[in-house]
Design a protein around this motif. Structure first.
Motif, short mmCIF file in Angstrom:
data_model
loop_
_atom_site.label_atom_id
_atom_site.label_comp_id
_atom_site.label_asym_id
_atom_site.label_seq_id
_atom_site.Cartn_x
_atom_site.Cartn_y
_atom_site.Cartn_z
N GLY A 1 14.73 1.67 4.38
CA GLY A 1 13.93 0.62 3.64
C GLY A 1 13.36 1.02 2.55
O GLY A 1 13.28 0.30 1.13
N VAL A 2 12.83 2.16 1.84
CA VAL A 2 11.83 2.14 0.63
C VAL A 2 13.13 3.00 0.07
O VAL A 2 12.25 2.84 -1.46
N HIS A 3 14.29 2.95 0.03
CA HIS A 3 14.88 3.00 -1.29
C HIS A 3 15.13 1.58 -2.57
O HIS A 3 16.07 1.58 -2.86
N SER A 4 15.80 1.01 -0.84
CA SER A 4 15.53 -1.07 -1.10
C SER A 4 14.99 -1.45 -2.74
O SER A 4 14.72 -3.02 -2.73
N GLY A 5 13.26 -0.83 -3.10
CA GLY A 5 12.42 -1.26 -3.85
C GLY A 5 11.25 -2.15 -3.36
O GLY A 5 11.27 -2.36 -2.19
N VAL B 1 8.72 -0.24 -2.44
CA VAL B 1 7.76 0.38 -2.36
C VAL B 1 8.12 1.17 -3.74
O VAL B 1 8.59 1.90 -3.92
N GLU B 2 7.05 1.42 -3.70
CA GLU B 2 5.98 2.63 -5.20
C GLU B 2 6.90 3.92 -4.16
O GLU B 2 5.92 4.61 -4.62
N LEU B 3 7.75 4.41 -4.60
CA LEU B 3 8.52 5.43 -3.95
C LEU B 3 7.36 6.74 -4.34
O LEU B 3 6.88 7.70 -2.78
N ALA B 4 7.63 7.73 -5.21
CA ALA B 4 7.29 8.03 -5.88
C ALA B 4 6.03 8.66 -5.66
O ALA B 4 5.03 9.11 -5.34
#
Ligand SMILES: [Zn+2]
Length: 235
Positions: free
Chosen positions: A163-167, A169-172
């Motif tokens: 789910g972190v890849h679909s926006g 969440v500020e992944l970096a």
């Protein structure tokens, strides 16, 4: 040789698990305990998800006490707090059940996998009070930077799902805040909402590829690191 830090291998559709990986597989309810204990490919985590708490959960945990005594490889989970069900099972009742899971984890020195939805602050407060000396995993993390910092201060392991890849969440930023030795990756199979991929293996591989790109770390190094971290949860 990858590690999936959170899946439900006993739920349909069944995960296509190859040997050689490290799979931390959780129960939702007591119905999952026997299938997980009988699957040699996974590390079983036994507990009651807040959604599955029934009136007799205390009796079920008495049974779990006996099961843990006989199964030294089993951990606790998933259990936790979920605001979506507070109307059915009050926050107080959910916290009582969570405390009972922690008591078992401490009693047998087992690791524990935690679930939370819209209750990240309440969960951090709860864990602060518990001061657990056992490995604690927050599965499917998707919270704010502030809550992440609190979890890190509490020395928790943070598991990120696809789910972190679909926006949202500020992944970096999230990846920068999590110490290398506290990061885990998971699919939450089969509850990984469709991302174009259909098979378990595709979802797991794609997740690792995307995280390795975001971290600027090659796939093998990432896989080795996550497996080392996952090994902390093998009880
Ligand atoms: Zn789950």
């Amino acid at each position: 040789m990858v590690c999936d830090a959170h899946l439900h291998s006993s739920h349909l559709p069944l995960a296509d698990i190859s040997s050689g990986g490290l799979f931390l597989s959780c129960s939702s309810s007591s119905a999952d305990w026997a299938p997980l204990l009988n699957d040699p490919r996974i590390i079983p985590f036994l507990g009651i998800h807040p959604e599955c708490l029934k009136d007799d959960w205390e009796l079920e945990l008495e049974e779990l006490d006996r099961i843990l005594k006989e199964n030294p490889a089993a951990g606790l989970g998933e259990c936790g707090l979920d605001r979506r069900f507070y109307k059915l099972i009050s926050r107080e009742e959910q916290e009582r059940a969570l405390k009972a899971h922690f008591d078992l984890a401490k009693k047998y020195s087992r690791s524990i996998v935690l679930h939370q939805v819209q209750a990240s602050g309440a969960l951090a407060d709860f864990i602060s009070g518990e001061k657990p000396e056992i490995p604690v995993l927050i599965h499917g993390f998707s919270g704010s930077r502030e809550i992440l910092k609190r979890y890190i201060q509490l020395d928790l392991f943070i598991s990120l799902g696809p789910g972190v890849h679909s926006g949202g969440v500020e992944l970096a930023e999230t990846l920068k805040l999590i110490p290398d030795n506290r990061l885990l990756l998971e699919t939450d199979w089969p509850y990984t909402a469709g991302r174009g991929s259909t098979s378990y293996k595709e979802i797991l591989n794609q997740h690792y590829e995307e995280i390795s790109r975001a971290m600027g770390v090659d796939f093998k190094t990432l896989a080795w690191r996550i497996r080392e971290n996952g090994a902390v949860f093998t009880n």
